[in-house]
Write an enzyme that holds these catalytic residues in place. Structure first.
Site, PDB file in Angstrom:
ATOM      1  N   SER A 118     -13.577 -24.801  15.270  1.00  0.00           N
ATOM      2  CA  SER A 118     -13.093 -25.915  16.085  1.00  0.00           C
ATOM      3  C   SER A 118     -13.262 -25.626  17.565  1.00  0.00           C
ATOM      4  O   SER A 118     -13.195 -24.463  18.001  1.00  0.00           O
ATOM      5  CB  SER A 118     -11.605 -26.119  15.787  1.00  0.00           C
ATOM      6  OG  SER A 118     -11.018 -26.956  16.745  1.00  0.00           O
ATOM      7  N   TYR A 142      -3.196 -22.939  15.774  1.00  0.00           N
ATOM      8  CA  TYR A 142      -4.339 -23.513  15.061  1.00  0.00           C
ATOM      9  C   TYR A 142      -5.641 -22.930  15.605  1.00  0.00           C
ATOM     10  O   TYR A 142      -6.464 -22.390  14.867  1.00  0.00           O
ATOM     11  CB  TYR A 142      -4.316 -25.039  15.198  1.00  0.00           C
ATOM     12  CG  TYR A 142      -5.608 -25.685  14.771  1.00  0.00           C
ATOM     13  CD1 TYR A 142      -6.040 -25.603  13.446  1.00  0.00           C
ATOM     14  CD2 TYR A 142      -6.416 -26.366  15.690  1.00  0.00           C
ATOM     15  CE1 TYR A 142      -7.240 -26.178  13.063  1.00  0.00           C
ATOM     16  CE2 TYR A 142      -7.605 -26.942  15.300  1.00  0.00           C
ATOM     17  CZ  TYR A 142      -8.013 -26.844  13.991  1.00  0.00           C
ATOM     18  OH  TYR A 142      -9.197 -27.394  13.610  1.00  0.00           O
ATOM     19  N   LYS A 146      -8.424 -20.160  13.867  1.00  0.00           N
ATOM     20  CA  LYS A 146      -9.870 -20.398  13.723  1.00  0.00           C
ATOM     21  C   LYS A 146     -10.656 -19.268  14.386  1.00  0.00           C
ATOM     22  O   LYS A 146     -11.658 -18.789  13.861  1.00  0.00           O
ATOM     23  CB  LYS A 146     -10.254 -21.742  14.354  1.00  0.00           C
ATOM     24  CG  LYS A 146      -9.687 -22.948  13.621  1.00  0.00           C
ATOM     25  CD  LYS A 146     -10.440 -23.184  12.335  1.00  0.00           C
ATOM     26  CE  LYS A 146      -9.920 -24.366  11.556  1.00  0.00           C
ATOM     27  NZ  LYS A 146     -10.596 -24.567  10.280  1.00  0.00           N
TER      28      LYS A 146
HETATM   29  N1  UFG Z   1      -4.418 -39.725  22.216  1.00  0.00           N
HETATM   30  C1  UFG Z   1      -3.613 -40.740  22.705  1.00  0.00           C
HETATM   31  N2  UFG Z   1      -2.796 -41.393  21.824  1.00  0.00           N
HETATM   32  C2  UFG Z   1      -2.759 -41.100  20.483  1.00  0.00           C
HETATM   33  C3  UFG Z   1      -3.603 -40.056  20.000  1.00  0.00           C
HETATM   34  C4  UFG Z   1      -4.424 -39.390  20.898  1.00  0.00           C
HETATM   35  O1  UFG Z   1      -3.619 -41.042  23.894  1.00  0.00           O
HETATM   36  O2  UFG Z   1      -2.014 -41.745  19.730  1.00  0.00           O
HETATM   37  C5  UFG Z   1      -5.260 -38.987  23.167  1.00  0.00           C
HETATM   38  C6  UFG Z   1      -4.923 -37.509  23.242  1.00  0.00           C
HETATM   39  O3  UFG Z   1      -3.783 -37.257  24.041  1.00  0.00           O
HETATM   40  C7  UFG Z   1      -6.218 -36.968  23.803  1.00  0.00           C
HETATM   41  C8  UFG Z   1      -7.290 -37.845  23.129  1.00  0.00           C
HETATM   42  O4  UFG Z   1      -6.593 -39.020  22.734  1.00  0.00           O
HETATM   43  O5  UFG Z   1      -6.235 -37.177  25.180  1.00  0.00           O
HETATM   44  C9  UFG Z   1      -7.917 -37.196  21.918  1.00  0.00           C
HETATM   45  O6  UFG Z   1      -6.865 -36.733  21.081  1.00  0.00           O
HETATM   46  P1  UFG Z   1      -7.074 -36.387  19.536  1.00  0.00           P
HETATM   47  O7  UFG Z   1      -5.728 -36.062  18.977  1.00  0.00           O
HETATM   48  O8  UFG Z   1      -7.852 -37.469  18.885  1.00  0.00           O
HETATM   49  O9  UFG Z   1      -8.016 -35.135  19.556  1.00  0.00           O
HETATM   50  P2  UFG Z   1      -7.862 -33.748  20.322  1.00  0.00           P
HETATM   51  O10 UFG Z   1      -8.906 -33.765  21.393  1.00  0.00           O
HETATM   52  O11 UFG Z   1      -6.472 -33.444  20.699  1.00  0.00           O
HETATM   53  O12 UFG Z   1      -8.223 -32.740  19.135  1.00  0.00           O
HETATM   54  C10 UFG Z   1      -9.506 -32.330  18.948  1.00  0.00           C
HETATM   55  C11 UFG Z   1      -9.715 -32.000  17.475  1.00  0.00           C
HETATM   56  C12 UFG Z   1      -8.900 -30.796  17.084  1.00  0.00           C
HETATM   57  C13 UFG Z   1      -9.173 -29.679  18.044  1.00  0.00           C
HETATM   58  C14 UFG Z   1      -8.896 -30.108  19.460  1.00  0.00           C
HETATM   59  C15 UFG Z   1      -9.228 -29.016  20.450  1.00  0.00           C
HETATM   60  O13 UFG Z   1      -9.354 -33.099  16.682  1.00  0.00           O
HETATM   61  O14 UFG Z   1      -9.258 -30.375  15.786  1.00  0.00           O
HETATM   62  O15 UFG Z   1      -9.712 -31.218  19.763  1.00  0.00           O
HETATM   63  O16 UFG Z   1      -8.624 -29.293  21.678  1.00  0.00           O
HETATM   64  F1  UFG Z   1      -8.384 -28.632  17.766  1.00  0.00           F
END
Ligand code: UFG
Length: 319
Positions: A118, A142, A146
């Site tokens: 990841s 997490y 990994k």
């Molecule tokens: N977000 C919102 N509202 C929501 C959900 C997400 O604003 O309801 C925002 C988050 O705060 C972030 C963006 O959308 O700014 C992306 O968030 P995600 O949860 O979709 O994904 P992440 O970037 O947090 O997670 C991804 C992968 C993980 C990995 C991570 C590493 O899905 O497996 O990147 O930082 F670990």
């Protein structure tokens, strides 16, 4: 007889999509997952077993199958919950993968391990886009779990000659382009939350709007789950050099761009509530995936529009 491939986490989002691709290419697919194989995936798995991937049964099954590769997608995969329950993450991800590898190196030492890593291993990236040689400083159990597995795979390769490819996914999104598979309901990721809120006419909460990015919202690298499935198949072939690879599109989209694209595709005026920034969210996270492209000729085929259109069909037509 066609070559056998074992997929762990075969009932899940990425593992399931990979079984579809493998089956279409004529491999004999053996799925292992603690969740039973959903009806929709049954015809893509020649054999599927509801088992923990590190159980005695699963380990013996893997040894008896002598697979060309083990595509190891099983694991626990949410950043936030890993901070609250690290034991679960170290155990499900690291401890069990160690057990699997200890078995692999003795019983099926020639089998290639394709591991779902990841972008979380980078933590707060020192610069974007991320390159594989950049520092890895995960900020969640997490991401640490990994990274620990990547370290183990490298050490075992050097010491015991086992073979691996680790794929660092950026933001996996979308659904099967033919509507056969997708994410389970209530996933926490952005595309899922935006589309489910659109479908249910509920409020979507946007996390933060004062990041140092052009529109103030976080930028991520969205990679279609079908492109990831394609990448797994290329990664398992012996001609692909072992090692660690980023999987992204080399470009980023802000949260607001994702929302706007979703509004265009669904035709629904999503209601957005502004929430606070989420702890641990880096402002930007995008991948340089040149290394994998050069090694395998892989090129992501789908755009953000495709990702959202395919995911929308998946949610709208009923999961
Ligand atoms: N977000 C919102 N509202 C929501 C959900 C997400 O604003 O309801 C925002 C988050 O705060 C972030 C963006 O959308 O700014 C992306 O968030 P995600 O949860 O979709 O994904 P992440 O970037 O947090 O997670 C991804 C992968 C993980 C990995 C991570 C590493 O899905 O497996 O990147 O930082 F670990």
């Amino acid at each position: 007889m066609s070559e056998r491939v074992v997929v762990t986490g075969s009932s899940g989002y990425i593992g399931g999509q990979t079984t579809i691709r493998l089956k279409e290419l004529g491999y004999h697919v053996i799925g292992i997952d603690v969740q039973s194989c959903p009806q929709r995936l049954r015809s893509y798995q020649d054999r599927s077993f509801q088992e923990d991937y590190a159980s005695r049964f699963a380990l013996d099954l893997i040894a008896d199958s002598q697979p060309l590769a083990i595509i190891h997608c099983a694991g626990t995969s949410l950043v936030g919950p890993s901070l609250l329950d690290p034991e679960r993450y170290y155990n499900n991800n690291f401890v069990k993968t160690k057990r699997l590898m200890d078995h692999v190196r003795v019983r099926v030492p020639k089998t290639r391990m394709v591991f779902s890593s990841s972008a979380a291993v980078y933590g707060e990236p020192v610069m974007t886009p991320c390159h594989e040689v950049d520092p890895t400083l995960p900020i969640s159990p997490y991401g640490e779990s990994k990274l620990m597995i990547e370290m183990l795979l490298q050490a075992y390769q050097r010491a015991y000659g086992t073979d691996f490819v680790a794929l660092r996914y950026f933001n996996a999104a979308g659904a099967d382009p033919k509507g056969r598979h997708g994410q389970n309901p209530a996933a926490t990721h952005l595309v899922a939350r935006v589309l489910e809120a659109s479908l249910n006419q509920s409020m979507f909460t946007l996390n933060g709007n004062d990041y140092p990015t052009p529109d103030g919202t976080c930028i991520r690298d969205y990679i279609h789950v079908d492109d990831l499935a394609d990448a797994h198949v290329r990664a398992m072939l012996p001609e692909t050099a072992p090692g660690i690879y980023n999987l992204g599109t080399n470009s980023g989209h802000s949260n607001l761009e994702v929302i706007d694209t979703a509004r265009k595709i669904t035709g629904i005026e999503l209601t957005v509530a502004q929430g606070p920034a989420r702890v641990g969210d880096p402002a930007q996270l995008t991948a340089n995936s040149e290394k994998f492209r050069l090694a395998t000729d892989w090129k992501p085929k789908w755009t953000l529009e495709d990702i959202i259109a395919h995911a929308w069909r998946w949610y709208r037509d009923g999961v």
